[in-house]
Design an enzyme around this catalytic site. Structure first.
Site, PDB file in Angstrom:
ATOM      1  CB  ILE A   1      -0.966   0.025   1.199  1.00  0.00           C
ATOM      2  CG1 ILE A   1      -0.208  -0.107   2.524  1.00  0.00           C
ATOM      3  CG2 ILE A   1      -2.001  -1.079   1.076  1.00  0.00           C
ATOM      4  CD1 ILE A   1      -1.099  -0.001   3.760  1.00  0.00           C
ATOM      5  N   GLY A   2       2.163   1.119  -0.001  1.00  0.00           N
ATOM      6  CA  GLY A   2       3.023   2.286  -0.030  1.00  0.00           C
ATOM      7  C   GLY A   2       4.465   1.886  -0.219  1.00  0.00           C
TER       8      GLY A   2
ATOM      9  CB  ALA B   1      10.468   1.785   4.097  1.00  0.00           C
TER      10      ALA B   1
ATOM     11  CB  VAL C   1       3.754   0.711   3.737  1.00  0.00           C
ATOM     12  CG1 VAL C   1       2.687   0.598   4.821  1.00  0.00           C
ATOM     13  CG2 VAL C   1       4.832   1.705   4.154  1.00  0.00           C
TER      14      VAL C   1
ATOM     15  CE  LYS D   1       7.975   3.530   6.798  1.00  0.00           C
ATOM     16  NZ  LYS D   1       7.783   4.895   7.334  1.00  0.00           N
TER      17      LYS D   1
ATOM     18  CG  ASP E   1       5.765  15.233   5.855  1.00  0.00           C
ATOM     19  OD1 ASP E   1       5.458  16.258   5.192  1.00  0.00           O
ATOM     20  OD2 ASP E   1       5.831  14.103   5.342  1.00  0.00           O
TER      21      ASP E   1
END
Length: 340
Positions: A25-26, A31, A33, A48, A136
């Protein structure tokens, strides 16, 4: 395991400890995810996967996650280490992030925005009180749950600070960066977070960011001048609140303690107070009993949680405890175990 392992396919799922990785999903530089399942409980979690070659850039994120326990901050359950990789197991919020919500359904009403931002402000003030800045803050990093809970996420740029420390790292997301960050001056990370909070609130109630232009240079000029249109579909008090958050001079910009006392944020509700973490006490005997039936040693679980080891014992306990909390009055069914 190679640090560039492939995403699990429909026919072959990758298992990490008690977790089965599913769809990716990322992804970042070092890294990836994944959405994953906790095998014992069938609970959805987020994993992650971090390459140890790039671990140093994530060390601060892990420190932040381990240091922060707040109902409006995504929880870390477990850290699993292999020779090449580090896996952070975190809670999954089914409703996605605020950016997705805005794209799919449009801006929030002022009342909805207030309800969400009371939670974000509580979480961020707690971070600052603990000596941690986020750096962020944006809709992408605000997660939503089915019950209306809002959680602050992704501490990739998080950092520990002291009361008088100044930061110099140019980081964050351009449209949400404070003027002093864009000028690349030494800055107070807490005041920079407040600015980002203002931009995020503006985006939430209008669907657009306050500072726009044909080029990044023109946008930067507007930010440095603090020039933006008053948010439409918002009360005068709400507009004044956003303008207060977007004070160009960081020395005049409010602290989060001051933000918590603002009338707009507290309209129709009790004044927002700093979060008080419940005192540590005995672990849930029902969860301990259930874990014992699955082969865990209660004394070892208590030691793991007490010392915050974020190992298998602690991870399993935290997941089961969260399941129990989210489903009051219902029994939690586990694979291979009795119902809780």
């Amino acid at each position: 395991m190679s640090d560039d392992f492939a995403a699990p396919s429909d026919t072959h799922s990758l298992c990490i400890g008690d977790y089965v990785l599913q769809s990716r999903i990322g992804q970042g530089a070092c890294a990836k995810v994944y959405l994953a399942w906790h095998v014992l409980s069938g609970t959805e979690v987020v994993v992650k996967a971090i390459s140890l070659k790039g671990f140093s850039r994530y060390a601060r994120e892990i420190y932040c996650l381990k240091s922060l326990q707040h109902p409006n901050i995504t929880a870390l359950f477990e850290v699993v280490t292999t020779p090449d990789m580090l896996f952070l197991v975190m809670e999954h919020l089914r409703e996605g992030d605020l950016r997705q919500r805005l794209e799919n359904h449009g801006p929030l009403s002022e009342r909805q925005a207030r309800a969400a931002f009371r939670q974000v402000v509580s979480a961020l003030q707690y971070c600052h009180r603990r000596g941690i800045v986020h750096r962020d803050l944006k809709p992408d990093n605000i997660l939503l749950d089915e019950d209306g809970t809002v959680k602050l996420a992704d501490f990739g740029f998080g950092r520990r600070v002291s009361d008088d420390s100044k930061l110099s790292t140019f980081c964050g997301t351009f449209y949400y960066m404070a003027p002093e960050v864009l000028r690349q001056e030494p800055y107070d990370g807490r005041k920079a977070d407040v600015w980002s909070l203002g931009v995020t609130l503006y985006k939430t109630v209008t669907g657009t960011v306050p500072f726009q232009g044909e080029s990044l240079a023109k946008i930067k000029a507007q930010v440095l001048a603090g020039q933006f249109e008053a948010p439409h579909r918002m009360s005068r008090q709400g507009g004044q609140f956003i303008r207060w958050l977007l004070t160009v001079d960081p020395s005049q910009r409010p602290t989060l303690e001051e933000v918590m006392r603002h009338p707009w944020l507290n309209r129709g509700q009790e004044e927002l107070r700093p979060y008080s973490q419940p005192p540590g006490g005995d672990l849930d005997p029902q969860v301990l009993e259930l874990m014992q039936s699955l082969g865990f040693e209660p004394d070892q679980v208590e030691q793991s949680v007490g010392e915050r080891k974020y190992d298998r014992d602690m991870g399993t306990y935290l997941i089961l405890k969260k399941m129990e909390t989210k489903m009051p009055g219902r029994k939690v069914k586990l694979r291979g175990g009795p119902a809780l």
